[in-house]
Design an enzyme around this catalytic site. Structure first.
Site, PDB file in Angstrom:
ATOM      1  N   GLY A  89      42.703  37.966  44.019  1.00  0.00           N
ATOM      2  CA  GLY A  89      41.815  38.775  43.199  1.00  0.00           C
ATOM      3  C   GLY A  89      42.297  39.251  41.847  1.00  0.00           C
ATOM      4  O   GLY A  89      41.518  39.895  41.142  1.00  0.00           O
TER       5      GLY A  89
ATOM      6  N   GLY B  33      43.042  37.536  39.075  1.00  0.00           N
ATOM      7  CA  GLY B  33      42.759  36.655  37.956  1.00  0.00           C
ATOM      8  C   GLY B  33      41.659  37.185  37.049  1.00  0.00           C
ATOM      9  O   GLY B  33      40.755  37.905  37.477  1.00  0.00           O
TER      10      GLY B  33
ATOM     11  N   CYS C 257      38.286  35.990  38.226  1.00  0.00           N
ATOM     12  CA  CYS C 257      38.102  36.090  39.671  1.00  0.00           C
ATOM     13  C   CYS C 257      37.339  37.363  40.001  1.00  0.00           C
ATOM     14  O   CYS C 257      37.651  38.434  39.481  1.00  0.00           O
ATOM     15  CB  CYS C 257      39.459  36.101  40.379  1.00  0.00           C
ATOM     16  SG  CYS C 257      39.338  36.227  42.171  1.00  0.00           S
TER      17      CYS C 257
END
Length: 345
Positions: free
Chosen positions: A181, A183, A186
């Site tokens: 999570g 990124g 993301c």
């Protein structure tokens, strides 16, 4: 239900505490590292920064550009075998030191990966990549790949906890990819509520991996060169970068022009854009877990690479690390509530 009350930290929550140094210049710092791997007799030497296996980052063009700096690229899994053959036929002789063959976990992924590896015996890195590395199917797939390719260096992820790092290494992975999570494109944490602050994940997972002879990649969450340094300071052996390498000539992604300015599309591999392109759309049993954004066009990637590597060298001089491998030993993090003065941002 239980709640863990320990504080977990992301890159924005800390700064390095400077220490006395005998280094006179950033040029004295070596960013190359040499690794041996727990399941193979391979030895690798290079700069342990990796372009992420996203089709708007992990391209063949990016591979060639980063290889000039002894860095790695995890090439995205959507190139055909024919395109791989054409690339390998024209690539520099030592390209196998700077490239990873990416794969999902389906039977067709397994067959395609094996076919690509058969094109050149010197290809040494396999990157098995899924969003959720906690499934039994994923663990079994890692073991299957190890059995089929006993002499390859296997990267597997993503996970964020020590016990799963150990499980994957014991089942055949040499290097575990850490991050759920963080990124820039993301949305897993928003869509699912699942995740782990990246710095704490790296610290805990690196400790677990090193205890059983493996290594970790910090994957995601880096927004600047200082974050790359923090990942290394937290114990990461490699750092994987996506958004920081997007928007360049070598990055891929559709080029757009708006109001006289140029942009490139950049998107997560679980986004609606990616799934429409590669899977015929988002399946009705799941949600998109990625964004699609327009990144200002930034020209050749070389200046960004120099900025990242220069920043890491500078970090090393501030804490007295003459080599990158010394950085984690020289690191003391201090918790902070602000990173920088942003009045002119």
């Amino acid at each position: 239900m239980r709640v863990e009350a320990d504080i977990k930290l992301g890159f924005k929550d800390v700064l390095f505490r400077p220490k006395r140094s005998t280094l006179k210049s950033r040029s004295q710092v070596s960013l190359q590292r040499t690794f041996r791997f727990v399941h193979t007799d391979h030895e690798w030497t290079g700069v342990p920064v990796i372009a992420a296996n996203m089709d708007t980052v992990g391209t063949f063009a990016m591979t060639l550009a980063l290889a000039e700096h002894k860095m790695l690229t995890a090439v995205h899994k959507h190139y055909t075998v024919e395109k791989w053959r054409a690339f390998l036929d024209s690539a520099p002789a030592d390209i196998e030191n700077h490239i990873m063959v990416s794969s999902g976990t389906s039977d067709s992924d397994f067959d395609k990966m094996s076919e690509i590896l058969s094109l050149d015996d010197k290809l040494r890195f396999i990157c098995i990549d899924v969003a959720n590395g906690y499934s039994e199917h994923f663990v079994e797939f890692v073991a299957r790949v190890r059995q089929r390719h006993p002499n390859k260096v296997i990267v597997a992820g993503n996970v964020v906890t020590g016990e799963m790092v150990e499980e994957l290494i014991l089942k055949g992975a040499d290097i575990v990819k850490v991050g759920i999570g963080p990124g820039s494109v993301c949305t897993t944490r928003v869509k699912t509520g699942v995740g782990y602050p990246q710095l704490s994940a790296v610290i805990e997972c690196a400790d677990a991996a090193h205890g059983v002879g493996g290594q970790v990649i910090s994957d995601g969450g880096c927004t600047c060169a200082g974050d790359v340094s923090k990942a290394f300071g937290g114990g990461a052996d490699f750092v994987m970068i996506g958004g920081m390498l997007a928007g360049h000539d070598e990055s891929g992604g559709e080029m757009l022009k708006e109001d006289g300015k140029q942009f490139r599309l950049f998107y997560g591999m679980s986004s609606t854009t990616a799934m429409a392109q590669h899977a015929g759309g988002v399946a009705n049993y799941r949600a998109s877990e990625g964004k699609t954004v327009k990144v200002p066009y930034r020209g050749p990637v070389v200046e960004t690479v120099q900025d990242i590597l220069g920043g890491v060298r500078s970090t090393c001089t501030y804490v007295g690390a003459a080599q990158l491998k010394e950085l984690s030993k020289r690191t003391t993090f201090i918790r902070v509530q602000e990173q920088e003065n942003r009045i002119f941002n």
